[in-house]
Motif scaffolding. Structure first.
Motif, short mmCIF file in Angstrom:
data_model
loop_
_atom_site.label_atom_id
_atom_site.label_comp_id
_atom_site.label_asym_id
_atom_site.label_seq_id
_atom_site.Cartn_x
_atom_site.Cartn_y
_atom_site.Cartn_z
N CYS B 84 0.85 -1.19 0.00
CA CYS B 84 0.00 0.00 0.00
C CYS B 84 0.89 1.23 0.00
O CYS B 84 0.73 2.13 0.85
CB CYS B 84 -0.90 0.02 1.24
SG CYS B 84 -2.03 -1.36 1.36
N ASP B 85 1.86 1.25 -0.89
CA ASP B 85 2.80 2.37 -0.94
C ASP B 85 3.44 2.53 0.44
O ASP B 85 3.78 1.53 1.07
CB ASP B 85 2.07 3.64 -1.41
CG ASP B 85 3.03 4.76 -1.78
OD1 ASP B 85 2.87 5.88 -1.24
OD2 ASP B 85 3.95 4.52 -2.56
N GLU B 86 3.63 3.73 0.92
CA GLU B 86 4.34 3.91 2.19
C GLU B 86 3.46 3.64 3.41
O GLU B 86 3.93 3.78 4.54
CB GLU B 86 4.96 5.32 2.22
CG GLU B 86 5.99 5.45 1.07
CD GLU B 86 6.75 6.77 1.07
OE1 GLU B 86 6.56 7.58 1.99
OE2 GLU B 86 7.55 6.97 0.13
N ALA B 87 2.21 3.24 3.17
CA ALA B 87 1.36 2.79 4.26
C ALA B 87 1.36 1.27 4.38
O ALA B 87 0.55 0.70 5.10
CB ALA B 87 -0.07 3.28 4.06
N SER B 88 2.28 0.61 3.69
CA SER B 88 2.30 -0.86 3.69
C SER B 88 2.51 -1.42 5.08
O SER B 88 1.86 -2.40 5.47
CB SER B 88 3.44 -1.37 2.78
OG SER B 88 3.22 -1.00 1.44
N GLY B 89 3.41 -0.82 5.85
CA GLY B 89 3.72 -1.36 7.18
C GLY B 89 2.51 -1.34 8.08
O GLY B 89 2.14 -2.34 8.70
N GLY B 90 1.87 -0.19 8.16
CA GLY B 90 0.68 -0.08 8.99
C GLY B 90 -0.44 -0.98 8.49
O GLY B 90 -1.18 -1.58 9.27
N SER B 91 -0.57 -1.08 7.18
CA SER B 91 -1.63 -1.91 6.61
C SER B 91 -1.38 -3.38 6.91
O SER B 91 -2.32 -4.14 7.16
CB SER B 91 -1.71 -1.69 5.10
OG SER B 91 -2.09 -0.36 4.80
#
Lengths: 132, 380
Positions: B84-91
């Motif tokens: 999820c782009d730079e929200a991958s970690g949180g996602s």
């Protein structure tokens, strides 16, 4: 850069063609298959007038790949007369003279090329009103 | 509908250093971080979820979770890749929470990993740009850095502020990151260094952007009770795509709503947080994030930062491990690094002074703020 992709984007990139929703009238750029406001799929072709105002501008000195030929280039957010905000390069202007509030007009310019022998992509840029 | 309480325990955490790791590939990084978690002991996971933003576009290993599971000797588990782009970690963390709350699994290993140093900077920026609108932004020479420069100039003009005030987000990140032995830029940043840094796109300079790097971070999440840090709030929200909205409106509605919802889920407010890990891939997004989550009123984030409101020892400490700016920005892994550092800080295992409050807020953004994923941590 893929030829088919470039061809598919020509209505938007060369003629600023988007859509107006046939139900709620919402304008979209580029063309919307489905209206994000009301969900309608009744889209009518709409050609934006190409006139607008710069809302924000920066001069880029370190560019992403494929855009090094333009450095330094002014990159702006242009608000078209119809109310759409469009990221676009400015052209025919000294980058130092680019500023918010500048009235601009769409013109067609080279955007990127694939090497010395590859396809060249032309698309919209914006020049000071009266210059294009 | 009554929301089910969240009480997911962080059973173990691990992380590599953030650096240019010439001798390590993407899967190696994932294995190192995941292995550190497995070495902490306890039952193995039932599932592995990886977070990665750029690997597919850079032609690196696809289906990363599968390959990491194999190299970790974890066969028979579920594997899932989140991008999820730079929200991958949180996602990825959020997907793990969903698997645990559903009862599908008891323990989920989340590994965020990113490998940037095999690519040249201009290629990296072009790949990052495809997280924006690929057709109308990336194809026109726009990138997250260009967007941040546009936003920075507009923020300064709109609020009538001096350019030098943008030193303070970087100052805070470096001050806290100077004590992070695993960070890529683990040193304080002086105002002289800041003012001399080269211009990338006016008015943004090198010091207004986080350095891209290699790195991996991992956590084992479980529903099994026990003491330690728990995830007590979680929310993922999207807003209008495109760089124009945050640049023109100078706000991040997804970040605001995501923080509100995550805090509400935990039954807490921003004032209850000892520390905040916000998305500082650029100082522009950092400033808008600070205002979105309620740390400062609109237009006041830089002024409050200048007054020391977010330095260690205060009531709302930012970037306990240095943030992306000092620790380093491994884009798809950033959200997991943030959670690991916040968890360590709440447990007193990071060299940073916090208040006695027992909560932290962690937020990462994707596609220049159009996607925001927030978690609230509580130490028990």
């Amino acid at each position: 850069m893929q030829i088919a992709k470039s061809w598919r984007r020509q209505p938007a990139n060369l003629r600023l063609e988007g859509t107006r929703c046939g139900d709620c009238g919402r304008l979209s750029f580029p063309a919307a298959l489905r209206c994000s406001a009301c969900g309608s799929t009744r889209a009518q072709e709409f050609r934006f007038c190409g006139r607008g105002e710069v809302l924000a501008v920066t001069v880029v000195y370190e560019a992403p790949r494929d855009f090094a030929e333009h450095v330094p280039y002014p990159a702006a957010i242009v608000r078209l007369e119809e109310g759409i905000d469009l990221p676009a390069m400015l052209t025919d202007i000294d980058p130092a003279d680019a500023h918010p509030g500048l009235q601009v007009t769409m013109c067609t310019r080279r955007i990127a090329a694939q090497g010395d022998a590859g396809p060249i992509v032309y698309a919209y840029k914006f020049a000071p009103a009266g210059e294009c | 509908m009554t929301e089910q309480p969240i009480n997911i325990r962080v059973a173990a955490a691990g992380r590599t250093r953030s650096a240019e790791e010439w001798e390590l590939g993407l899967v190696d990084l994932a294995v190192l971080a995941g292995g550190e978690v497995l070495d902490a002991g306890g039952q193995p996971p039932d599932a592995i979820i990886t977070a990665n933003a750029l690997g597919d576009a850079l032609g690196d290993q696809r289906n990363l979770a599968l390959h990491a599971a194999d190299r970790l000797g974890l066969h028979g588990v579920e594997t899932l890749c989140v991008s999820c782009d730079e929200a991958s970690g949180g996602s990825a963390i959020r997907q793990a929470i969903a698997l645990l709350l559903s009862g599908f699994h008891q323990r989920v290993l989340v590994i965020g990993a990113e490998k940037t140093s095999d690519a040249l900077p201009d290629q990296l920026e072009a790949v990052r740009a495809t997280g924006l609108d690929a057709a109308q932004e990336a194809s026109f020479g726009f990138s997250p850095t260009v967007a941040a420069a546009l936003g920075m100039g507009r923020y300064l003009e709109h609020h009538g502020l001096a350019r030098e005030l943008f030193y303070h987000p970087a100052r805070i990140a470096h001050a806290h990151g100077a004590k992070n032995r695993l960070g890529i830029f683990a040193w304080p940043l002086t105002v002289e260094q800041y003012l001399k840094s080269p211009v990338v796109a006016t008015p943004l300079t090198v010091c207004d952007n986080a350095p891209l790097c290699d790195g991996a971070a991992a956590v084992m999440l479980t529903r099994e009770p026990g003491p330690g840090v728990h995830i007590t709030g979680s929310a993922s929200v999207c807003a209008r795509r495109g760089i124009s909205a945050p640049v023109v409106d100078l706000s991040l509605p997804a970040a605001r709503e995501s923080a509100r919802a995550a805090l509400a889920r935990a039954g807490l407010t921003a004032a209850d947080m000892a520390c905040f890990e916000l998305h500082d891939s650029s100082s522009f997004l950092a400033v808008l994030s600070m205002e979105a989550v309620g740390l400062a009123p609109e237009g006041r984030a830089l002024l409050d930062a200048q007054q020391g409101a977010f330095d260690e020892g205060g009531q709302s400490v930012l970037w306990v491990g240095g943030g992306h700016k000092s620790r380093g920005h491994a884009p798809g892994a950033g959200g997991v690094f943030q959670l690991v550092e916040a968890a360590l800080a709440l447990q007193g295992r990071l060299d940073v002074r916090l208040s006695k409050k027992e909560h932290a807020l962690v937020q990462c953004l994707g596609s220049f703020g159009a996607l925001a994923v927030t978690h609230v941590l509580t130490v028990r």
